[in-house]
Design a protein around this motif. Structure first.
Motif, short mmCIF file in Angstrom:
data_model
loop_
_atom_site.label_atom_id
_atom_site.label_comp_id
_atom_site.label_asym_id
_atom_site.label_seq_id
_atom_site.Cartn_x
_atom_site.Cartn_y
_atom_site.Cartn_z
N PRO A 44 20.18 63.31 48.86
CA PRO A 44 19.38 64.52 49.05
C PRO A 44 19.43 64.99 50.51
O PRO A 44 19.32 64.19 51.44
CB PRO A 44 17.96 64.05 48.68
CG PRO A 44 18.19 62.93 47.72
CD PRO A 44 19.41 62.21 48.23
N SER A 64 19.12 66.02 44.90
CA SER A 64 18.99 64.72 44.23
C SER A 64 20.21 63.88 44.58
O SER A 64 21.24 64.41 45.05
CB SER A 64 18.91 64.89 42.71
OG SER A 64 20.20 65.13 42.16
N THR A 160 12.26 66.67 50.51
CA THR A 160 12.53 65.24 50.68
C THR A 160 11.98 64.67 51.98
O THR A 160 11.87 63.46 52.11
CB THR A 160 14.05 64.98 50.63
OG1 THR A 160 14.70 65.78 51.62
CG2 THR A 160 14.61 65.34 49.26
#
Length: 293
Positions: A44, A64, A160
């Motif tokens: 990520p 991801s 993230t």
């Protein structure tokens, strides 16, 4: 985190509209290709340059890591159905940036092996290629004229990296700007750590432990970096040279004495200063990158 080049001639529209990368785990005969296996290395926040029709038509940021997924139903061609998918936030670049307009400048930053560009300056037949940070930063700088690269990266990193201060610093370091380069230049008194060159536009801020292998603290650590002149920076970046714990140069056998001379690299080069923190990062560089064969 890393920079990736994805060649999407056959799947550009489907992957852009669906927001993903997808590659099979192997070919129909069981052969495993590196350009497909690279999917497992995407993390990520990684930046992805989407190449199709001889131009970069989009920039993406991975949201991801890779996970198992069957071949998307919308693909026209049938590959091995067992594959891996990475979710990606794409930003279309219109018009696209033709390869011919920047390939000559980019080639010096690309690796000799597993490059997305052939010696004839065209795209390689393959899917996903890792490209060095300097190449990624170069493309980001070129794209900045037509796409808000920093904004795209920041928006995805927000998913993230929750801390805003850390996130902002990472984004700026990610595209070769910001506090880390300034702090590094200050630490080395605005000079190359080897030659003493003090012309700032020619100096390169280079991580010792690569960005992709570092955690967030290490990516912003001023002791995880050298200020180097272009020849030393390029050779260090791809592992053709490294440095021993006492600061003396370690040269790959691939660089003969004639090649060293032609590249402007001295066999007696030595870092002007080495501290314990440098040595820890250098140990990783020698183990992970230094080309000894």
């Amino acid at each position: 985190m890393a920079y990736w080049w994805v060649s999407q001639n056959q799947t550009y529209r489907q992957e852009q509209e669906g927001g993903y990368l997808w590659a099979p785990k192997s070919g129909a005969n069981g052969v495993i290709f590196q350009h497909w296996s690279n999917m497992q290395l995407v993390k990520p926040g990684d930046v992805i340059f989407s190449y199709a029709n001889q131009a970069i038509g989009a920039i993406g940021v991975a949201s991801s890591a890779a996970y198992d997924a069957p071949q998307p139903e919308e693909f026209a061609e049938n590959w091995h159905p067992d594959g891996r998918r990475v979710d990606v936030v794409y930003k279309t670049i219109s018009p696209g940036m033709p390869l011919a307009t920047f390939v000559d400048e980019m080639i010096p930053y690309l690796p000799e092996r597993n490059s997305p560009i052939t010696k004839l300056k065209t795209g390689v037949q393959g899917y996903l290629f890792a490209i060095p940070p300097k190449a990624g930063q170069f493309i980001c700088e070129r794209l900045a004229f037509v796409a808000p690269v920093e904004e795209i990266v920041a928006d995805t990193l927000q998913q993230t990296v929750p801390d805003e201060t850390t996130r902002e610093a990472l984004v700026k370091a990610r595209i070769g700007q910001g506090r880390w380069r300034r702090d590094l230049l200050r630490h080395w008194s605005g000079k190359c750590a080897i030659t003493g060159l003090d012309i700032e536009p020619l100096l390169r801020a280079s991580h010792i432990k690569p960005w992709r292998d570092s955690n967030n603290r290490e990516r912003l650590d001023v002791l995880n970096g050298f200020v180097l002149s272009p020849a030393y920076d390029a050779a260090f970046d791809v592992g053709l040279i490294s440095f021993n714990d006492d600061g003396t140069i370690a040269v790959s056998p691939r660089l003969s004495a004639n090649r060293l001379l032609a590249a402007g690299i001295s066999q007696t080069a030595k870092l002007s200063t080495v501290v314990d923190e440098h040595r820890g990062y250098l140990a990783h560089h020698r183990q992970a990158l230094f080309v000894v064969t």
